[in-house]
Design a protein around this motif. Structure first.
Motif, PDB file in Angstrom:
ATOM      1  N   ASP A  75       0.834  -1.211   0.000  1.00 59.08           N
ATOM      2  CA  ASP A  75       0.000   0.000   0.000  1.00 59.08           C
ATOM      3  C   ASP A  75       0.865   1.256   0.000  1.00 59.08           C
ATOM      4  O   ASP A  75       0.596   2.211  -0.731  1.00 59.08           O
ATOM      5  CB  ASP A  75      -0.927   0.019   1.221  1.00 59.08           C
ATOM      6  CG  ASP A  75      -2.027  -1.027   1.144  1.00 59.08           C
ATOM      7  OD1 ASP A  75      -2.283  -1.560   0.038  1.00 59.08           O
ATOM      8  OD2 ASP A  75      -2.624  -1.325   2.205  1.00 59.08           O
ATOM      9  N   ALA A  76       1.904   1.260   0.830  1.00 58.02           N
ATOM     10  CA  ALA A  76       2.791   2.424   0.898  1.00 58.02           C
ATOM     11  C   ALA A  76       3.505   2.632  -0.435  1.00 58.02           C
ATOM     12  O   ALA A  76       3.659   3.771  -0.891  1.00 58.02           O
ATOM     13  CB  ALA A  76       3.796   2.256   2.033  1.00 58.02           C
ATOM     14  N   VAL A  77       3.922   1.558  -1.082  1.00 56.81           N
ATOM     15  CA  VAL A  77       4.597   1.663  -2.382  1.00 56.81           C
ATOM     16  C   VAL A  77       3.647   2.251  -3.421  1.00 56.81           C
ATOM     17  O   VAL A  77       4.025   3.145  -4.186  1.00 56.81           O
ATOM     18  CB  VAL A  77       5.135   0.289  -2.842  1.00 56.81           C
ATOM     19  CG1 VAL A  77       5.566   0.322  -4.300  1.00 56.81           C
ATOM     20  CG2 VAL A  77       6.291  -0.158  -1.951  1.00 56.81           C
ATOM     21  N   ARG A  78       2.405   1.779  -3.440  1.00 56.87           N
ATOM     22  CA  ARG A  78       1.426   2.311  -4.409  1.00 56.87           C
ATOM     23  C   ARG A  78       1.221   3.809  -4.197  1.00 56.87           C
ATOM     24  O   ARG A  78       1.165   4.584  -5.155  1.00 56.87           O
ATOM     25  CB  ARG A  78       0.095   1.575  -4.289  1.00 56.87           C
ATOM     26  CG  ARG A  78       0.056   0.261  -5.058  1.00 56.87           C
ATOM     27  CD  ARG A  78      -1.323  -0.365  -5.079  1.00 56.87           C
ATOM     28  NE  ARG A  78      -1.741  -0.879  -3.778  1.00 56.87           N
ATOM     29  CZ  ARG A  78      -1.274  -1.985  -3.213  1.00 56.87           C
ATOM     30  NH1 ARG A  78      -0.354  -2.706  -3.837  1.00 56.87           N
ATOM     31  NH2 ARG A  78      -1.705  -2.381  -2.042  1.00 56.87           N
ATOM     32  N   GLN A  79       1.126   4.219  -2.945  1.00 52.07           N
ATOM     33  CA  GLN A  79       0.941   5.650  -2.654  1.00 52.07           C
ATOM     34  C   GLN A  79       2.195   6.443  -3.012  1.00 52.07           C
ATOM     35  O   GLN A  79       2.106   7.555  -3.537  1.00 52.07           O
ATOM     36  CB  GLN A  79       0.578   5.844  -1.186  1.00 52.07           C
ATOM     37  CG  GLN A  79      -0.785   5.291  -0.831  1.00 52.07           C
ATOM     38  CD  GLN A  79      -1.025   5.249   0.670  1.00 52.07           C
ATOM     39  OE1 GLN A  79      -0.221   5.730   1.459  1.00 52.07           O
ATOM     40  NE2 GLN A  79      -2.141   4.656   1.073  1.00 52.07           N
ATOM     41  N   ALA A  80       3.372   5.871  -2.744  1.00 52.13           N
ATOM     42  CA  ALA A  80       4.625   6.549  -3.072  1.00 52.13           C
ATOM     43  C   ALA A  80       4.775   6.715  -4.577  1.00 52.13           C
ATOM     44  O   ALA A  80       5.293   7.733  -5.049  1.00 52.13           O
ATOM     45  CB  ALA A  80       5.807   5.768  -2.500  1.00 52.13           C
ATOM     46  N   ARG A  81       4.311   5.717  -5.346  1.00 48.85           N
ATOM     47  CA  ARG A  81       4.361   5.825  -6.812  1.00 48.85           C
ATOM     48  C   ARG A  81       3.590   7.039  -7.289  1.00 48.85           C
ATOM     49  O   ARG A  81       3.946   7.660  -8.282  1.00 48.85           O
ATOM     50  CB  ARG A  81       3.757   4.576  -7.452  1.00 48.85           C
ATOM     51  CG  ARG A  81       4.704   3.455  -7.584  1.00 48.85           C
ATOM     52  CD  ARG A  81       4.204   2.371  -8.534  1.00 48.85           C
ATOM     53  NE  ARG A  81       2.827   2.419  -8.903  1.00 48.85           N
ATOM     54  CZ  ARG A  81       1.918   1.481  -8.648  1.00 48.85           C
ATOM     55  NH1 ARG A  81       2.259   0.393  -8.007  1.00 48.85           N
ATOM     56  NH2 ARG A  81       0.687   1.613  -9.046  1.00 48.85           N
TER      57      ARG A  81
END
Length: 196
Positions: free
Chosen positions: A19-25
């Motif tokens: 989830d954090a990676v998707r938001q960071a993208r």
């Protein structure tokens, strides 16, 4: 404690990391900070096993590449760990090639940093004693076993993800990690479990 109950201390689950990676993208800086805090210690441990004291420098190059590439990354938390480890490995191999081409002839002095207080130094020494000892022991393994142990144990990758990083089959990675861990256990038993 059963295998299903074992969870590494302080490690986010793969769903939270994903989830954090998707938001960071999408440019969310707070989410990227979560990704960094979660992945950086594992990458740094992996890099210490590959390049020793130059790990911090190689880690900064790795994060530069991660920041540039994260908008194009697709996958979950485990895939991100594998992708980041692959970037770190490539950067480490580049670093080793550079060092061989231009070896250092004199040690660098680190006079630009602030001196540690006795409390900071003592805490840091105690915290890093077991980690440094473990990485020294891992560095003494054959390269395939060392990398398999680092990726599986330090970075926390599954065998299939670690296999992609190393360009090997998952079974070969499992075997190398098993042999490496067995060899480490034998060395520790031979030392009487002493700490250095």
């Amino acid at each position: 404690m059963g295998k299903a109950e074992v969870r590494r201390h302080g490690r986010a689950d793969e769903g939270e990391l994903g989830d954090a990676v998707r938001q960071a993208r999408g440019g969310d800086e707070a989410a990227f900070a979560v990704v960094y805090r979660e992945v950086h210690p594992m990458l740094l441990g992996y890099l210490r096993g590959l390049v020793g004291d130059d790990a911090e420098d190689v880690a900064s190059e790795t994060w530069h590449d991660i920041v540039r590439g994260i908008p194009r990354f697709r996958g979950d938390g485990q895939a991100f760990r594998g992708w980041a480890a692959a970037i770190a490995r490539h950067r480490a191999l580049d670093h080793v090639r550079r060092i061989k081409a231009r070896p250092r002839t004199t040690p660098l002095e680190d006079g630009a940093t602030e001196p540690m207080t006795a409390e900071d130094a003592g805490g840091s020494a105690l915290e890093n004693l077991s980690t440094r000892r473990a990485l020294d022991l891992i560095a003494g393994l054959p390269q395939d076993q060392a990398e398999a142990v680092l990726l599986r144990v330090v970075v926390g990758l599954t065998a299939p993800t670690a296999a992609k990083v190393l360009g090997k089959r998952p079974g070969a990675v499992r075997t190398a990690a098993h042999r490496g861990l067995k060899r480490l256990a034998e060395r520790l038993d031979g030392d009487g479990g002493s700490r250095g």
